[in-house]
Design a protein around this motif. Structure first.
Motif, mmCIF file in Angstrom:
data_model
loop_
_atom_site.group_PDB
_atom_site.id
_atom_site.type_symbol
_atom_site.label_atom_id
_atom_site.label_comp_id
_atom_site.label_asym_id
_atom_site.label_seq_id
_atom_site.Cartn_x
_atom_site.Cartn_y
_atom_site.Cartn_z
ATOM 1 N N HIS A 312 0.848 -1.196 0.000
ATOM 2 C CA HIS A 312 0.000 0.000 0.000
ATOM 3 C C HIS A 312 0.882 1.244 0.000
ATOM 4 O O HIS A 312 1.211 1.779 1.067
ATOM 5 C CB HIS A 312 -0.926 0.006 1.220
ATOM 6 C CG HIS A 312 -1.866 -1.154 1.284
ATOM 7 N ND1 HIS A 312 -3.031 -1.207 0.551
ATOM 8 C CD2 HIS A 312 -1.804 -2.312 1.981
ATOM 9 C CE1 HIS A 312 -3.654 -2.348 0.804
ATOM 10 N NE2 HIS A 312 -2.935 -3.033 1.664
ATOM 11 N N PRO A 313 1.275 1.694 -1.182
ATOM 12 C CA PRO A 313 2.099 2.913 -1.247
ATOM 13 C C PRO A 313 1.419 4.100 -0.567
ATOM 14 O O PRO A 313 2.074 4.951 0.010
ATOM 15 C CB PRO A 313 2.255 3.150 -2.751
ATOM 16 C CG PRO A 313 2.010 1.819 -3.382
ATOM 17 C CD PRO A 313 1.003 1.137 -2.517
ATOM 18 N N VAL A 319 -12.772 10.200 1.930
ATOM 19 C CA VAL A 319 -13.844 10.181 0.939
ATOM 20 C C VAL A 319 -13.312 10.836 -0.331
ATOM 21 O O VAL A 319 -12.683 11.898 -0.269
ATOM 22 C CB VAL A 319 -15.075 10.951 1.456
ATOM 23 C CG1 VAL A 319 -16.130 11.065 0.367
ATOM 24 C CG2 VAL A 319 -15.650 10.262 2.679
ATOM 25 N N PRO A 320 -13.505 10.235 -1.494
ATOM 26 C CA PRO A 320 -12.987 10.836 -2.730
ATOM 27 C C PRO A 320 -13.488 12.268 -2.911
ATOM 28 O O PRO A 320 -14.674 12.550 -2.742
ATOM 29 C CB PRO A 320 -13.535 9.913 -3.827
ATOM 30 C CG PRO A 320 -13.815 8.621 -3.139
ATOM 31 C CD PRO A 320 -14.214 8.978 -1.740
ATOM 32 N N ALA A 373 -11.894 0.290 3.687
ATOM 33 C CA ALA A 373 -11.469 1.582 3.152
ATOM 34 C C ALA A 373 -10.399 1.392 2.078
ATOM 35 O O ALA A 373 -9.325 0.862 2.364
ATOM 36 C CB ALA A 373 -10.920 2.454 4.275
ATOM 37 N N PRO A 374 -10.673 1.814 0.835
ATOM 38 C CA PRO A 374 -9.632 1.762 -0.202
ATOM 39 C C PRO A 374 -8.616 2.881 0.009
ATOM 40 O O PRO A 374 -8.968 3.983 0.438
ATOM 41 C CB PRO A 374 -10.420 1.964 -1.497
ATOM 42 C CG PRO A 374 -11.626 2.744 -1.085
ATOM 43 C CD PRO A 374 -11.962 2.304 0.307
ATOM 44 N N ALA A 375 -7.374 2.589 -0.296
ATOM 45 C CA ALA A 375 -6.324 3.593 -0.134
ATOM 46 C C ALA A 375 -6.558 4.757 -1.080
ATOM 47 O O ALA A 375 -6.953 4.573 -2.238
ATOM 48 C CB ALA A 375 -4.956 2.966 -0.388
ATOM 49 N N ASP A 379 -4.998 1.496 -6.058
ATOM 50 C CA ASP A 379 -5.587 0.711 -7.145
ATOM 51 C C ASP A 379 -6.897 0.047 -6.740
ATOM 52 O O ASP A 379 -7.365 -0.869 -7.414
ATOM 53 C CB ASP A 379 -4.586 -0.352 -7.612
ATOM 54 C CG ASP A 379 -4.138 -1.266 -6.474
ATOM 55 O OD1 ASP A 379 -4.700 -1.139 -5.354
ATOM 56 O OD2 ASP A 379 -3.231 -2.090 -6.692
ATOM 57 N N GLY A 380 -7.477 0.483 -5.653
ATOM 58 C CA GLY A 380 -8.755 -0.070 -5.212
ATOM 59 C C GLY A 380 -8.631 -1.100 -4.115
ATOM 60 O O GLY A 380 -9.647 -1.514 -3.541
ATOM 61 N N ARG A 381 -7.414 -1.547 -3.810
ATOM 62 C CA ARG A 381 -7.250 -2.515 -2.728
ATOM 63 C C ARG A 381 -7.589 -1.874 -1.384
ATOM 64 O O ARG A 381 -7.278 -0.707 -1.139
ATOM 65 C CB ARG A 381 -5.818 -3.047 -2.707
ATOM 66 C CG ARG A 381 -5.550 -4.112 -3.756
ATOM 67 C CD ARG A 381 -4.158 -4.681 -3.625
ATOM 68 N NE ARG A 381 -3.139 -3.700 -4.008
ATOM 69 C CZ ARG A 381 -1.836 -3.970 -4.047
ATOM 70 N NH1 ARG A 381 -1.398 -5.173 -3.701
ATOM 71 N NH2 ARG A 381 -0.975 -3.047 -4.418
ATOM 72 N N LEU A 382 -8.206 -2.679 -0.528
ATOM 73 C CA LEU A 382 -8.628 -2.166 0.774
ATOM 74 C C LEU A 382 -7.449 -2.123 1.737
ATOM 75 O O LEU A 382 -6.613 -3.032 1.771
ATOM 76 C CB LEU A 382 -9.732 -3.043 1.359
ATOM 77 C CG LEU A 382 -11.029 -3.141 0.542
ATOM 78 C CD1 LEU A 382 -12.027 -4.061 1.246
ATOM 79 C CD2 LEU A 382 -11.645 -1.761 0.330
ATOM 80 N N LEU A 383 -7.408 -1.075 2.525
ATOM 81 C CA LEU A 383 -6.386 -0.959 3.559
ATOM 82 C C LEU A 383 -6.673 -1.958 4.679
ATOM 83 O O LEU A 383 -7.835 -2.260 4.970
ATOM 84 C CB LEU A 383 -6.375 0.460 4.131
ATOM 85 C CG LEU A 383 -5.898 1.565 3.181
ATOM 86 C CD1 LEU A 383 -6.278 2.931 3.734
ATOM 87 C CD2 LEU A 383 -4.394 1.481 2.964
#
Length: 728
Positions: A312-313, A319-320, A373-375, A379-383
């Motif tokens: 997770h860079p 919230v976007p 929660a996506p980072a 790339d959509g991966r969840l934290l």
């Protein structure tokens, strides 16, 4: 007989007693009868009079007042040889400066003027901090040997006894003594706060009469009652810790042996107001003709190590900041303006706006806490879900009152949204075999709970544990002026661990039930799992019987599953202090608190208490270990209008979240302007639809303070005060 003859008020009578006893050998003292005879026959010169004045009340009134002064520590009983009647003398610590305390002065003045209040606070601060090497140091050492539950119990019993003595004195000489009535009123409020608002006790444990009992006539004055068996049982689920102060090792049984996969999160919410104008001649439009827009955003920062950090860079969630996110109903509260809620009054809107700030942060907290929660920018991966989550601020809701929750408007919807999120977080905690910690670091506090206990101990000691008074002349009224954060920081700073990296000195923990933080705090009659179900079902029946009333409760099917009712039954907020501050000037340490469910976690009270004790101990140990692992930062950014001189120490993850959240707020403002322009295009207003046509400027300080001043007006605050539901 020369001299004026009239009835003294309570302060005059006390001063007359003190003056008379100063004239008498303290080894001999005087009986109540002798004091009464002298002050009613011979009289005394008072500061408020120009000559000798004689009192007119009966000896019974003197008996009641002297009994109270003994309980208050200002008189002592003396054993005079051959005397049949009990004799009294001034307490050894009583002198001209302590005979008339700040509390007495405050009650005489009804309330301090602003300049007097500031001066009194500065004086109290210098008094307490000047005692760090003396009384505070001795108290901190002694409190490591005192069981907190016993100390809290004795403080409550002592204050009930003192209040009842005051009621007896009030009843003995009539109800026309206004200074005495004000003192009784203040004592009743203090006792109510201590028992109901701070510890959430039931009527079965301690019954504190309502405010209406302290009437001008005095006819309604009622004594408080205590059932020690119920009090002991309830304190088992309210007070935790082996001693009032104890040392918690960083390498403790609850700390992870390997931190590689352990995530510690910090979150912060940000709000600011801007003046929006959409006008081609905006240079000629002042703030009064524009709309005030409130922006709310929240961000969470995750401390990750090992593979989690590599995968997770981005270690941030928010919230976007996009047009679709701003307009989405699921993100209601991010952008607000009064014209969007025309059915609310100005005061109602401002309170809802504060609630919205809280709700926006709760939404981000929930997604991060449960691992959904996506980072940000990823790339959509969840934290990964954190084991410890720290909010910037309290874990209690900004708006939680029953009378706000039941409103059928936008305000009520916002309040219910916050309660629903909070209950889902609590449900997540309760469903885990290794529950994560949902905690908060509260940098600013108005609470005086810990300070009240500490001040009482310094003056009175604790006979139950064999501890003598630290300083019998300690000015409790001065010490009580400092809030808990300042008082406890000063106390714990006197203790230094042998190796600073080993751990921290901590205070005992106090669990406050959800209902103790709401407007139904006085309704808690019995400690029972079904109490609030029955109470709110009664409210539902009452509302259904009133056709003209618009209430959310009219639409609820299963009361026992309503989130607000469940929070009353299940939610407890555990708070304590960690002594990680030191140096000069002394940085303020925050109050730490976490959300838990403790009161009914076992089949009976004893089992619940044992389980609750284990859970609280485990959470405190894990929280201390996590804080030691992620370290701390100094925060100078929350000192609004203070010149940024007051430094506060906060967990580093909270500080990082705060710094990133500020930067994110600028993006929200920019995106809002672009969205407005796009909508103007869609409406066919392209000739005006440029970013230059939309102006967002910071709200002026003058206008901000005008709004805040209106909100401080009591009438603006009374949004369905709920007094009708308070018992008489």
């Amino acid at each position: 007989m020369p001299g004026e003859e009239r009835k003294f008020d309570v302060h005059e009578r006390e001063q007359a007693i003190f003056n008379r006893l100063r004239e008498i050998d303290s080894a001999v003292g005087a009986s109540v009868r002798e004091l009464h005879d002298h002050l009613t026959n011979t009289g005394v010169e008072l500061v408020t009079s120009g000559g000798v004045v004689r009192d007119t009340v009966t000896v019974q009134a003197y008996h009641k007042l002297v009994a109270r002064l003994v309980l208050d520590g200002r008189l002592v009983e003396v054993q005079a040889g051959g005397a049949d009647a009990q004799r009294y003398a001034l307490a050894p610590a009583l002198h001209a400066d302590t005979a008339f305390s700040l509390d007495d002065i405050d009650q005489l003045l009804e309330e301090l003027k602003p300049t007097e209040a500031i001066a009194a606070l500065i004086d109290a601060r210098e008094y307490v901090h000047g005692s760090r090497k003396g009384a505070l140091r001795e108290a901190a050492l002694a409190l490591q040997k005192v069981p907190p539950r016993d100390l809290v119990r004795d403080v409550i019993l002592a204050k009930v006894e003192l209040y009842n003595a005051d009621v007896a004195a009030w009843q003995a000489h009539g109800g026309d003594d206004e200074p005495h009535r004000r003192r009784l009123k203040a004592a009743r409020t203090e006792l109510e706060n201590l028992c109901y608002r701070w510890f959430g006790l039931s009527w079965d444990a301690v019954y504190v009469p309502p405010a209406s009992s302290v009437s001008n006539s005095g006819a309604g004055a009622v004594m408080a009652t205590v059932d020690t068996a119920h009090l002991d049982a309830e304190l088992m689920l309210r007070v935790f810790g082996d001693s009032v102060i104890y040392f918690v090792q960083a390498a403790n049984p609850s700390a992870p042996g390997d931190w590689t996969n352990v995530v510690v999160a910090g979150s912060d919410g940000s709000t600011y107001s801007s003046v929006m104008s959409i006008d081609t001649a905006k240079a000629f439009v002042d703030d009064g003709g524009s709309e005030v827009v409130t922006f709310n955003n929240s961000l969470a920062y995750l401390h990750m190590e090992g593979l989690n950090r590599q995968r997770h860079p981005s270690r941030v969630y928010s919230v976007p900041i996009t047009r679709s996110a701003i307009d989405s109903p699921t993100n209601a509260g991010m952008v607000m303006a009064p014209f969007m809620f025309r059915d609310l009054t100005e005061g109602e809107y401002e309170h809802m706006a504060k609630c919205a700030t809280d709700v926006v942060q709760w939404r981000a907290d929930e997604r991060v806490f449960v691992g959904d929660a996506p980072a940000m920018g990823g790339d959509g991966r969840l934290l990964p879900a954190p084991r410890v989550h720290l909010r910037d601020g309290t874990v209690t809701l900004q708006e939680r009152e029953a009378n706000h929750y039941q409103r059928n408007d936008a305000y009520g919807n916002m309040v219910r949204t916050g309660v629903q999120i909070s209950h889902r977080i609590l449900t997540h905690i309760r469903s885990r075999r290794q529950p994560p910690i949902f905690a908060g670091a509260v940098k600013g506090s108005q609470l005086h709970l810990f300070g009240t206990i500490i001040n009482w101990f310094i003056k009175n000691g604790h006979p139950g544990s064999g501890t003598a008074p630290i300083d019998p002349g300690w000015d409790v009224s001065r010490g009580a002026m400092l809030n808990d954060n300042e008082a406890v920081t000063a106390l714990l700073a006197t203790l230094l661990p042998e190796n600073p990296g080993d751990g921290f000195f901590c205070t005992f923990a106090v669990a406050r039930p959800f209902h103790a933080l709401t407007d139904v705090v006085r309704l808690y009659e019995h400690e029972s799992p079904e109490f609030w179900v029955d109470k709110m079902r009664e409210r539902q029946r009452d509302h259904l019987a009133r056709p003209g009333m618009d209430s959310y409760w009219k639409t609820v099917d299963v009361i026992e599953d309503d989130p607000w009712v469940r929070m009353c039954e299940e939610a407890d907020y555990v708070m304590f202090y960690i002594g990680h501050s030191g140096g000069q000037p002394l940085p303020l340490a925050p109050r730490y608190e976490f959300l838990e469910s403790l009161r009914f976690c076992g089949p009976d009270t004893a089992a619940s208490a044992a389980q609750a004790t284990r859970q609280v101990r485990r959470n405190i140990e894990l929280l201390v270990a996590a804080l030691m692992h992620v370290k701390f930062s100094t925060d100078r950014d929350h000192n609004f209008l203070t010149g940024k001189r007051l430094v506060k120490t906060v967990p580093s993850v909270v500080y990082r979240a705060h710094e990133l959240c500020k930067a994110l707020g600028k993006r929200l403002e920019t995106e809002l302007k672009s969205a407005i322009v796009a909508n103007l295009h869609r409406l066919g207003r392209a000739r005006r639809a440029t970013d230059d046509a939309v102006s967002l400027r910071p709200l002026s300080a003058r206008r901000y303070f005008e709004v805040q001043a209106r909100l401080r007006d009591q009438r603006a605050k009374e949004i369905e005060s709920g007094n009708a539901d308070q018992p008489e």
